[in-house]
Design an enzyme around this catalytic site. Structure first.
Site, PDB file in Angstrom:
ATOM      1  N   ASP A  79      57.466  52.245  53.925  1.00 41.12           N
ATOM      2  CA  ASP A  79      57.948  51.115  54.240  1.00 41.12           C
ATOM      3  C   ASP A  79      56.893  49.740  53.888  1.00 41.12           C
ATOM      4  OD1 ASP A  79      55.895  51.285  55.992  1.00 41.12           O
ATOM      5  OD2 ASP A  79      57.231  50.635  57.838  1.00 41.12           O
ATOM      6  N   SER A 115      53.803  50.602  64.836  1.00 40.76           N
ATOM      7  CA  SER A 115      52.918  50.869  63.884  1.00 40.76           C
ATOM      8  C   SER A 115      51.522  51.677  64.548  1.00 40.76           C
ATOM      9  CB  SER A 115      52.370  49.699  63.359  1.00 40.76           C
ATOM     10  OG  SER A 115      51.609  49.815  62.070  1.00 40.76           O
ATOM     11  N   ASP A 122      61.480  47.238  55.633  1.00 40.21           N
ATOM     12  CA  ASP A 122      59.916  47.421  55.602  1.00 40.21           C
ATOM     13  C   ASP A 122      59.291  47.209  56.635  1.00 40.21           C
ATOM     14  OD1 ASP A 122      59.212  44.607  55.979  1.00 40.21           O
ATOM     15  OD2 ASP A 122      59.764  44.033  53.854  1.00 40.21           O
ATOM     16  N   HIS A 123      57.939  47.320  56.778  1.00 38.53           N
ATOM     17  CA  HIS A 123      57.317  47.510  58.000  1.00 38.53           C
ATOM     18  C   HIS A 123      57.258  46.261  58.820  1.00 38.53           C
ATOM     19  CE1 HIS A 123      54.207  49.802  60.093  1.00 38.53           C
ATOM     20  NE2 HIS A 123      53.599  48.864  60.237  1.00 38.53           N
TER      21      HIS A 123
END
Length: 412
Positions: free
Chosen positions: A329, A133, A373-374
């Site tokens: 995401d 991230s 997803d993230h």
């Protein structure tokens, strides 16, 4: 620069395993967490890198040397990069006189002094960095600070006095790998600025594990949790902190313009290898033309995914935003994860990775798109054993890839 896109699924690794007869280097791997992240022991036994599992311990067991830094979870990439440097190398943190004066922060907060995870770090003992991230942006900011002599004055006559900022450090990084990183920003950044919704994710997590150790590491702002202060009161103070309105905070760095500024100065170095992994957990709704979350997306991320999947009207004044940004995401737009493309001097070169090709430094190798997803790639949320095993395989294969890179040859 033309970028080639492909769908990347875990079976890619199963069918096309990377292997090398022997390692060409044994440089340590440094992990840098992302926004609202944490370091070892800050969340009890719950790991940023692995959740209930420990990716660091896993890679260590395979013979890799891996370290996990803990930088400010909502601080700017500049502040995080400086903190990462001193945690790795050791010493008293120094954000720089000019930077500290500009933003009104404490230049050398006494609580931020470390013995060093890898004090040997230098041109003869470089490192690999993996950032998740915003940690990917932090890694690139760290590269910039290492390669650039920073000056106290605008006339560039008085260099900073710190070990990091006052001189150039070439060839200290062998590779940078980013996972789900907002290279070109995220359209969620405006939501972050206005409501800080991610704090709700942390509040829920802290409530579950009864955490007493987590800190937002804002000592440079003269801001810390009081011993008798409740978490809700602490969060309330953070939400109203004036730092949110400056360019020395995470919300600016994750914005499109903030990312553009980083991309303009932190360009790819011809001696560093770059890799990027993307994630996505939305799909196109044929009726609306927007992207909506998949059924397995974390519930807490679905509102974000819905907002990001249709934000073209808000960003209509920006020529860089169109419907290709809808896919996401839950935190970052998938197209932004591929590599830095928005710098004022043009895009870094981005190449789709091909198995068994000869890798060359100075370009970004796009490793493809993971359908998750993230949070899932970091082992957070409800994850099956099959998915976890595939994630561990991904980390192992990439660690193999990093150790197979040719060593840096320094000519003095």
């Amino acid at each position: 620069i033309r970028m080639r896109y492909s769908i990347f699924i875990f079976t890619f690794y199963l069918l096309n395993p990377f292997s090398s007869t022997e390692a060409n280097n044994n440089y340590p791997i440094i992990l840098i967490h992302g926004f609202i992240g944490w370091g070892p022991e800050e969340m009890g036994g719950y790991n940023y890198w692995g959740g209930n599992y420990d990716y660091v311990e896993y890679l260590d067991s395979l013979g890799y040397e891996v370290y996990n830094v803990s930088v400010g979870p909502i601080s700017s990439n500049w502040d995080c990069a400086v903190e990462a440097y001193y945690q790795i190398k050791g010493g008293q943190v120094d954000y720089g006189k000019r930077h500290s004066t500009q933003y009104g922060i404490i230049q050398k907060p006494s609580s931020k002094k470390w013995p060093g995870l890898y004090p040997e770090w230098d041109a003869d003992h470089p490192i690999h960095i993996i950032g998740h991230s915003m940690g990917g942006q932090t890694a690139r900011r760290l590269q910039y600070l290492l390669e650039t002599e920073i000056y106290v004055d605008s006339a560039r006559t008085i260099p900073e006095s710190s070990d990091l900022l006052g001189q150039k450090h070439q060839n200290w990084i062998r590779s940078i790998t980013t996972m789900s990183s907002p290279h070109n920003g995220t359209t969620l950044s405006d939501i972050v600025t206005k409501s800080v919704p991610f704090l709700q994710d942390f509040i829920g997590l802290a409530a579950v594990i009864g955490n007493r150790f987590y800190s937002f590491d804002l000592e440079q702002w003269g801001f810390k949790k009081n011993n008798e202060e409740s978490w809700s009161r602490y969060f309330t103070r953070i939400r109203s902190h004036p730092a949110w309105g400056t360019n020395n905070f995470c919300s600016w760095d994750m914005s499109l313009e903030g990312a553009r500024q980083l991309n303009t100065v932190a360009v790819a170095n011809k001696n560093i290898f770059y890799f990027s992994f993307a994630t996505s957990n939305t799909h196109l709704d044929s009726l609306s033309g927007k992207h909506v979350p998949n059924k397995d997306m974390s519930l807490i991320l679905r509102p974000n995914a819905h907002a990001m999947g249709k934000q073209i009207d808000y960003w209509a004044d920006s020529t860089s935003i169109d419907s290709t940004w809808f896919e996401n995401d839950g935190i970052v737009n998938t197209i932004s994860m591929i590599g830095p493309t928005t710098g004022l001097n043009g895009s870094d070169q981005i190449i789709e990775y091909q198995v068994n090709e000869v890798l060359v430094p100075g370009s970004w190798y796009y490793m493809g798109k993971l359908t998750m997803d993230h949070r899932t790639l970091m082992g957070h949320g409800e994850i099956s054993n099959e998915v976890l095993n595939n994630i561990l395989l991904l980390f192992k294969e990439h660690a193999d890839r990093l150790y197979a890179l040719p060593p840096i040859i320094n000519i003095y």
